[in-house]
Design a protein around this motif. Structure first.
Motif, PDB file in Angstrom:
ATOM      1  N   LEU A  62       0.834  -1.207   0.000  1.00  0.00           N
ATOM      2  CA  LEU A  62       0.000   0.000   0.000  1.00  0.00           C
ATOM      3  C   LEU A  62       0.871   1.259   0.000  1.00  0.00           C
ATOM      4  O   LEU A  62       0.559   2.245  -0.669  1.00  0.00           O
ATOM      5  CB  LEU A  62      -0.929   0.020   1.215  1.00  0.00           C
ATOM      6  CG  LEU A  62      -2.069  -1.002   1.206  1.00  0.00           C
ATOM      7  CD1 LEU A  62      -2.889  -0.905   2.489  1.00  0.00           C
ATOM      8  CD2 LEU A  62      -2.989  -0.804  -0.007  1.00  0.00           C
ATOM      9  N   GLU A  63       1.980   1.203   0.729  1.00  0.00           N
ATOM     10  CA  GLU A  63       2.893   2.348   0.777  1.00  0.00           C
ATOM     11  C   GLU A  63       3.431   2.629  -0.636  1.00  0.00           C
ATOM     12  O   GLU A  63       3.529   3.781  -1.068  1.00  0.00           O
ATOM     13  CB  GLU A  63       4.054   2.066   1.737  1.00  0.00           C
ATOM     14  CG  GLU A  63       4.977   3.263   1.901  1.00  0.00           C
ATOM     15  CD  GLU A  63       6.258   2.925   2.662  1.00  0.00           C
ATOM     16  OE1 GLU A  63       7.259   3.647   2.469  1.00  0.00           O
ATOM     17  OE2 GLU A  63       6.270   1.948   3.444  1.00  0.00           O
ATOM     18  N   ASN A  64       3.753   1.544  -1.339  1.00  0.00           N
ATOM     19  CA  ASN A  64       4.235   1.671  -2.714  1.00  0.00           C
ATOM     20  C   ASN A  64       3.173   2.339  -3.597  1.00  0.00           C
ATOM     21  O   ASN A  64       3.473   3.242  -4.378  1.00  0.00           O
ATOM     22  CB  ASN A  64       4.565   0.280  -3.251  1.00  0.00           C
ATOM     23  CG  ASN A  64       5.620   0.322  -4.332  1.00  0.00           C
ATOM     24  OD1 ASN A  64       6.225   1.357  -4.594  1.00  0.00           O
ATOM     25  ND2 ASN A  64       5.837  -0.794  -4.973  1.00  0.00           N
ATOM     26  N   ASN A  65       1.918   1.894  -3.438  1.00  0.00           N
ATOM     27  CA  ASN A  65       0.812   2.500  -4.187  1.00  0.00           C
ATOM     28  C   ASN A  65       0.739   4.003  -3.934  1.00  0.00           C
ATOM     29  O   ASN A  65       0.526   4.796  -4.843  1.00  0.00           O
ATOM     30  CB  ASN A  65      -0.541   1.904  -3.762  1.00  0.00           C
ATOM     31  CG  ASN A  65      -0.708   0.476  -4.248  1.00  0.00           C
ATOM     32  OD1 ASN A  65       0.206  -0.105  -4.841  1.00  0.00           O
ATOM     33  ND2 ASN A  65      -1.859  -0.105  -3.991  1.00  0.00           N
ATOM     34  N   ASN A  66       0.927   4.377  -2.651  1.00  0.00           N
ATOM     35  CA  ASN A  66       0.829   5.793  -2.292  1.00  0.00           C
ATOM     36  C   ASN A  66       1.924   6.624  -2.936  1.00  0.00           C
ATOM     37  O   ASN A  66       1.693   7.762  -3.344  1.00  0.00           O
ATOM     38  CB  ASN A  66       0.854   5.970  -0.768  1.00  0.00           C
ATOM     39  CG  ASN A  66      -0.424   5.422  -0.136  1.00  0.00           C
ATOM     40  OD1 ASN A  66      -1.463   5.349  -0.797  1.00  0.00           O
ATOM     41  ND2 ASN A  66      -0.353   5.012   1.119  1.00  0.00           N
ATOM     42  N   ILE A  67       3.138   6.053  -3.020  1.00  0.00           N
ATOM     43  CA  ILE A  67       4.239   6.789  -3.668  1.00  0.00           C
ATOM     44  C   ILE A  67       3.876   7.047  -5.134  1.00  0.00           C
ATOM     45  O   ILE A  67       3.996   8.170  -5.635  1.00  0.00           O
ATOM     46  CB  ILE A  67       5.567   5.993  -3.580  1.00  0.00           C
ATOM     47  CG1 ILE A  67       6.006   5.855  -2.111  1.00  0.00           C
ATOM     48  CG2 ILE A  67       6.668   6.686  -4.392  1.00  0.00           C
ATOM     49  CD1 ILE A  67       7.245   4.980  -1.902  1.00  0.00           C
ATOM     50  N   ILE A  68       3.401   5.996  -5.799  1.00  0.00           N
ATOM     51  CA  ILE A  68       3.060   6.132  -7.233  1.00  0.00           C
ATOM     52  C   ILE A  68       1.891   7.114  -7.406  1.00  0.00           C
ATOM     53  O   ILE A  68       1.908   7.968  -8.275  1.00  0.00           O
ATOM     54  CB  ILE A  68       2.723   4.758  -7.869  1.00  0.00           C
ATOM     55  CG1 ILE A  68       3.941   3.826  -7.760  1.00  0.00           C
ATOM     56  CG2 ILE A  68       2.329   4.915  -9.340  1.00  0.00           C
ATOM     57  CD1 ILE A  68       3.677   2.374  -8.154  1.00  0.00           C
ATOM     58  N   GLN A  69       0.905   6.967  -6.516  1.00  0.00           N
ATOM     59  CA  GLN A  69      -0.259   7.874  -6.569  1.00  0.00           C
ATOM     60  C   GLN A  69       0.178   9.335  -6.445  1.00  0.00           C
ATOM     61  O   GLN A  69      -0.304  10.208  -7.163  1.00  0.00           O
ATOM     62  CB  GLN A  69      -1.222   7.520  -5.422  1.00  0.00           C
ATOM     63  CG  GLN A  69      -2.331   8.553  -5.251  1.00  0.00           C
ATOM     64  CD  GLN A  69      -3.693   7.986  -5.539  1.00  0.00           C
ATOM     65  OE1 GLN A  69      -3.979   6.847  -5.245  1.00  0.00           O
ATOM     66  NE2 GLN A  69      -4.561   8.800  -6.127  1.00  0.00           N
TER      67      GLN A  69
END
Length: 445
Positions: free
Chosen positions: A206-213
């Motif tokens: 989820l943290e990875n998703n947030n960086i990309i987002q």
């Protein structure tokens, strides 16, 4: 009662006796079984379930091309991977997959790849500036860093800070290592769950998703157009609705491009440089081709089009060490494949590692010989060659990967002589064929 017939069976007793070894490294066992049981064999699991493993080209072509509609990705890919990677090209199937593939394909069109080349070249050159000279270099971490940065900066041209990049790389590696544990040790799944490991890795995801987002949001707000893959993907539109991808979908596809795009390339480059170190005569031919090309043009795209021998070297290296070394599929309905009548939901694996070394198709299969991929011989070799899979689901980033690998080999051999340090190339067959402790020495030309 339907009559099914399966390939030569491996006794379940032998299979279980070998299971610990198989878990650590299945390749030597696969080889042993193929030599004993033939190019396709099966294992019976429970009362009616079978698992089939093959190194036969007829089987590979059938499930990947001729009747690909009946062969879906197995649960390993759709369930395990999608848990952390979401539903992108790599983990989806059927109509949804087709819709996504049609949408994304234009972003990887040759024209678009040519636009990315100048940027790609700069990244490669700056990564190679720090190559340690005259000392032993463990190749994989260096190539992994290079490939990761090429993907990251081709995706998000300038819009990502270094510490975010490092964090993404860390997360991707952590999640991937845990994934392997989950797949290889299914009997411990309760423990992974209870000890909080599943939750921890899901949070990382989820943290990875947030960086990309965050990167996507900034791009949308700034309204700046950038010449990178993110822009290409944001600009694509579905044929039927004229709408773009949702942000969630965009994040999933970007994660897949990261995972699929950096480790496989790093693996292939590591093995290629190792093989060039071991074969100075072939390295010399690469160097001659580089000099020849540079005397004709300094336009990078034109140079890439002239790299015939470098391309052959990369192909031969990926024949011996295919980055995606095995593929699996499950049939949706009963089917006849080669001469076997198999029940629906049979798990079928094709080992490209073994197919690429199968003496039925390759003369001196263990020998490193780039000539196999030149001139007339190339046509023959390509029929039995799957470095990027095959059929409609062949890797969408093939063109991107070839450009990146050709440029990297070009830049390294132009500047350095590569000398061998380690003996045999060792590897760990995880999701991809990962090199272990492959070392060389770079000396200035």
């Amino acid at each position: 009662m339907k009559k099914y017939n399966y390939p030569e069976k491996l006794s379940i007793v032998n299979f279980f006796l070998d299971i610990e070894g198989i878990r650590k490294n299945p390749i030597p066992f696969h080889k042993k079984y193929f030599e004993k049981l033939g190019d396709t064999f099966s294992v019976k699991i429970g009362r009616t379930k079978h698992l089939i493993l093959s190194r036969d080209n007829e089987v590979a072509q059938y499930i990947l091309q001729k009747n690909h509609k009946n062969y879906y990705k197995s649960n390993l890919q759709t369930v395990y991977l999608s848990k952390y990677l979401g539903k992108g090209l790599l983990t989806s199937d059927g109509d949804f997959w087709l819709k996504q593939r049609r949408l994304i394909q234009p972003a990887f069109h040759k024209q678009k790849m040519n636009e990315l080349v100048v940027n790609m070249e700069q990244i490669i050159v700056s990564e190679l500036n720090n190559l340690a000279e005259e000392e032993t270099v463990d190749l994989f971490p260096v190539m992994s860093q290079l490939a990761f940065n090429v993907v990251a900066k081709s995706l998000f041209h300038l819009s990502i800070a270094e510490e975010k990049l490092h964090r993404m790389k860390f997360i991707i590696e952590e999640v991937q290592n845990f994934l392997i544990k989950e797949i290889r040790l299914p009997h411990k799944s309760w423990w992974f769950f209870l000890s909080g490991q599943v939750k921890k890795h899901f949070q990382l995801s989820l943290e990875n998703n947030n960086i990309i987002q965050g990167i996507i949001d900034r791009r949308v707000i700034s309204k700046e157009k950038s010449n990178d893959l993110l822009q290409f993907l944001m600009d694509t539109r579905y044929e039927d609705t004229g709408e773009g991808m949702s942000v969630t979908q965009l994040i999933d596809e970007i994660k897949i491009l990261f995972i699929a795009g950096h480790e496989t390339t790093a693996n292939a480059l590591t093995f290629t440089l190792y093989l060039l170190a071991k074969h100075p005569d072939i390295q010399q031919k690469v160097w001659q081709e580089i000099s020849e090309i540079e005397s004709q043009t300094n336009d990078t795209v034109e140079q890439l089009q002239k790299m015939t021998y470098i391309n052959a070297v990369l192909n031969e290296s990926m024949r011996l060490y295919p980055p995606a070394w095995i593929i699996d599929r499950q049939n949706v309905v009963d089917d006849t494949i080669a001469s076997y009548h198999v029940k629906k939901q049979t798990l079928i694996g094709v080992s490209f590692y073994e197919l690429h070394r199968n003496p039925k198709y390759w003369k001196d299969p263990e020998k490193f010989n780039p000539e196999r991929f030149l001139g007339e011989q190339k046509k023959y070799s390509m029929q039995y060659f799957y470095p990027f899979g095959g059929g409609p689901r062949m890797c969408i980033g093939t063109g991107f990967a070839i450009y990146e690998m050709c440029l990297t080999v070009f830049k390294i051999v132009k500047k350095y002589k590569i000398k061998p340090v380690s003996g045999e190339a060792l590897f760990n067959p995880l999701v991809t064929l990962k090199p272990v402790g492959v070392e060389v020495l770079f000396t200035k030309r």
